[in-house]
Design a protein around this motif. Structure first.
Motif, PDB file in Angstrom:
ATOM      1  N   GLY A  44       7.302   0.129  -1.056  1.00 31.10           N
ATOM      2  CA  GLY A  44       8.004  -1.135  -0.907  1.00 31.10           C
ATOM      3  C   GLY A  44       7.959  -1.950  -2.174  1.00 31.10           C
ATOM      4  O   GLY A  44       7.238  -1.612  -3.124  1.00 31.10           O
ATOM      5  N   GLY A  45       8.733  -3.014  -2.190  1.00 28.35           N
ATOM      6  CA  GLY A  45       8.761  -3.897  -3.339  1.00 28.35           C
ATOM      7  C   GLY A  45       8.914  -5.343  -2.915  1.00 28.35           C
ATOM      8  O   GLY A  45       9.451  -5.639  -1.838  1.00 28.35           O
TER       9      GLY A  45
ATOM     10  N   SER B  90       7.682  -6.098   2.663  1.00 31.37           N
ATOM     11  CA  SER B  90       8.965  -5.398   2.665  1.00 31.37           C
ATOM     12  C   SER B  90       9.474  -5.157   4.080  1.00 31.37           C
ATOM     13  O   SER B  90      10.642  -5.404   4.382  1.00 31.37           O
ATOM     14  CB  SER B  90       8.837  -4.058   1.934  1.00 31.37           C
ATOM     15  N   VAL B  91       8.610  -4.658   4.948  1.00 34.10           N
ATOM     16  CA  VAL B  91       9.067  -4.337   6.304  1.00 34.10           C
ATOM     17  C   VAL B  91       9.290  -5.596   7.132  1.00 34.10           C
ATOM     18  O   VAL B  91      10.152  -5.615   8.010  1.00 34.10           O
ATOM     19  CB  VAL B  91       8.113  -3.352   7.024  1.00 34.10           C
TER      20      VAL B  91
ATOM     21  N   ALA C  77       1.639  -7.152  -9.509  1.00 29.19           N
ATOM     22  CA  ALA C  77       2.175  -6.008  -8.777  1.00 29.19           C
ATOM     23  C   ALA C  77       3.485  -6.393  -8.096  1.00 29.19           C
ATOM     24  O   ALA C  77       3.565  -7.413  -7.400  1.00 29.19           O
ATOM     25  CB  ALA C  77       1.162  -5.542  -7.738  1.00 29.19           C
ATOM     26  N   VAL C  78       4.525  -5.578  -8.308  1.00 26.58           N
ATOM     27  CA  VAL C  78       5.839  -5.878  -7.725  1.00 26.58           C
ATOM     28  C   VAL C  78       6.350  -4.753  -6.821  1.00 26.58           C
ATOM     29  O   VAL C  78       7.203  -4.981  -5.963  1.00 26.58           O
ATOM     30  CB  VAL C  78       6.876  -6.180  -8.820  1.00 26.58           C
ATOM     31  N   SER C  79       5.862  -3.537  -7.017  1.00 24.11           N
ATOM     32  CA  SER C  79       6.233  -2.402  -6.175  1.00 24.11           C
ATOM     33  C   SER C  79       5.015  -1.500  -6.020  1.00 24.11           C
ATOM     34  O   SER C  79       4.180  -1.420  -6.929  1.00 24.11           O
ATOM     35  CB  SER C  79       7.381  -1.588  -6.787  1.00 24.11           C
ATOM     36  N   SER C  80       4.932  -0.817  -4.883  1.00 23.27           N
ATOM     37  CA  SER C  80       3.799   0.079  -4.669  1.00 23.27           C
ATOM     38  C   SER C  80       4.175   1.138  -3.645  1.00 23.27           C
ATOM     39  O   SER C  80       4.950   0.874  -2.718  1.00 23.27           O
ATOM     40  CB  SER C  80       2.575  -0.707  -4.194  1.00 23.27           C
TER      41      SER C  80
END
Length: 344
Positions: free
Chosen positions: A240-241, A185-186, A221-224
């Motif tokens: 993030g996702g 994400s970042v 897993a798509v977001s955490s």
């Protein structure tokens, strides 16, 4: 008689320090002594944790960390990688004593500047303010239905959509998945990522005060989000996702489920953290219905001629950000920790 002392990791002092933080109204999760270990063990930054005592009793604390970089300068910060910092104290007299000690220490170390990430502005005459961030928070309603009803209409519709998207979630200590998703994400935002051992250290040091909520779609897993817990508060901190999270609305699902789960566990307050004023994240949090509250980051300049500006909105970083967004993910994870240790 108020005496300012240095805390260097003594377990007995650590226990007293944390007990004080738990009971001090102006203290936050980021005042806990565990952050000294995080900064020293993960990043190699030197801690200068100060506390004020009245006899054997702690009456105020000020966590400070020294960051030194040829590229980003030399600073004394309360506290890196944290949204809140500054003095937590019983009285204004104690606060001034600790701030005076911090200013003297900044002069002694010869830093460019001292930075105090105050949630409430200090009236110390030697501090100047740069207010560029706000935080978002609200009390949690009593039921999942009431929590959803409190969200603004458009965002509420997004959450309802996510509830029909065949999403599931789990809560555990899976910092590996949280890091993998967060780092992607970042990178996509053009920001250097922390080392994976940072997430591991947060879980190891803060134990039951830290967990991970991960959203899955069709087993993937798509977001955490990595969360902190303090007193009656839950703080989703690093979330993030993956690219598909936008269509699935899995980030919205994630934050809503965290609110519901925290309420069921007995927590009453949701702290959505800080965002730079008028940024995309700032607008996203406003869409939930939370009102921004300005943060009062205050500085004392020592060798620096002007206030620091490490914001990604700084024009001089735009070329770097665009280039970073194009890096292969593996390379951004390898190079990011060398830079991010000075950007917290």
């Amino acid at each position: 008689m108020i005496e300012v002392k240095r805390f260097a990791g003594d377990p007995r002092v650590a226990a007293d320090w944390d007990s004080y933080v738990e009971g001090c109204e102006s203290a936050s999760f980021f005042h806990l002594s565990g952050w000294l270990k995080v900064n020293e063990q993960v990043y190699g930054h030197k801690g200068h944790y100060l506390y004020a005592s009245d006899g054997q009793r702690i009456v105020g604390v000020l966590p400070l960390v020294e960051q030194k970089s040829r590229l980003f300068g030399h600073a004394l910060v309360s506290t890196p990688f944290c949204v809140y910092g500054g003095v937590a104290a019983d009285t204004n007299e104690v606060q001034v004593a600790l701030e005076d000690a911090a200013i003297a220490l900044a002069e002694q170390l010869g830093v460019g500047y001292l930075e105090l990430r105050n949630k409430v502005a200090s009236s110390h005459p030697k501090l100047v303010e740069k207010c560029a961030h706000s935080f978002f928070a609200w009390p949690l309603a009593d039921t999942p239905e009431a929590i959803l009803a409190g969200v603004k209409k458009k965002q509420r519709a997004v959450i309802r959509h996510s509830l029909n998207a065949n999403l599931s979630f789990r809560v555990d200590g899976d910092t590996r998945t949280a890091y993998d998703i967060y780092s992607e994400s970042v990178r996509n935002l053009g920001t250097p990522v922390f080392p994976s051992k940072y997430f591991q250290a947060l879980k190891a040091i803060f134990t039951e005060r830290c967990d991970v909520l991960t959203v899955e779609h069709q087993g993937k897993a798509v977001s955490s989000v990595l969360n902190f817990y303090f007193r009656d508060q839950v703080l989703p901190y690093y979330g993030g996702g993956l690219p598909q999270a936008r269509d699935l609305k899995s980030n919205d699902f994630m934050y809503y489920q965290l609110m519901c789960l925290a309420q069921q566990r007995g927590y009453g307050y949701y702290d959505f953290g800080r965002s730079k004023d008028d940024s995309g994240a700032y607008q996203y949090k406003k869409h939930w219905g939370m009102e921004p509250v300005p943060l009062h980051y205050q500085f004392y300049l020592v060798k620096a001629a002007e206030l620091p500006n490490l914001s990604p909105n700084n024009p001089k970083y735009q070329f770097f950000i665009k280039a970073w967004q194009k890096l292969p993910l593996w390379l951004s994870r390898a190079l990011g920790p060398m830079l991010s240790k000075y950007l917290g």
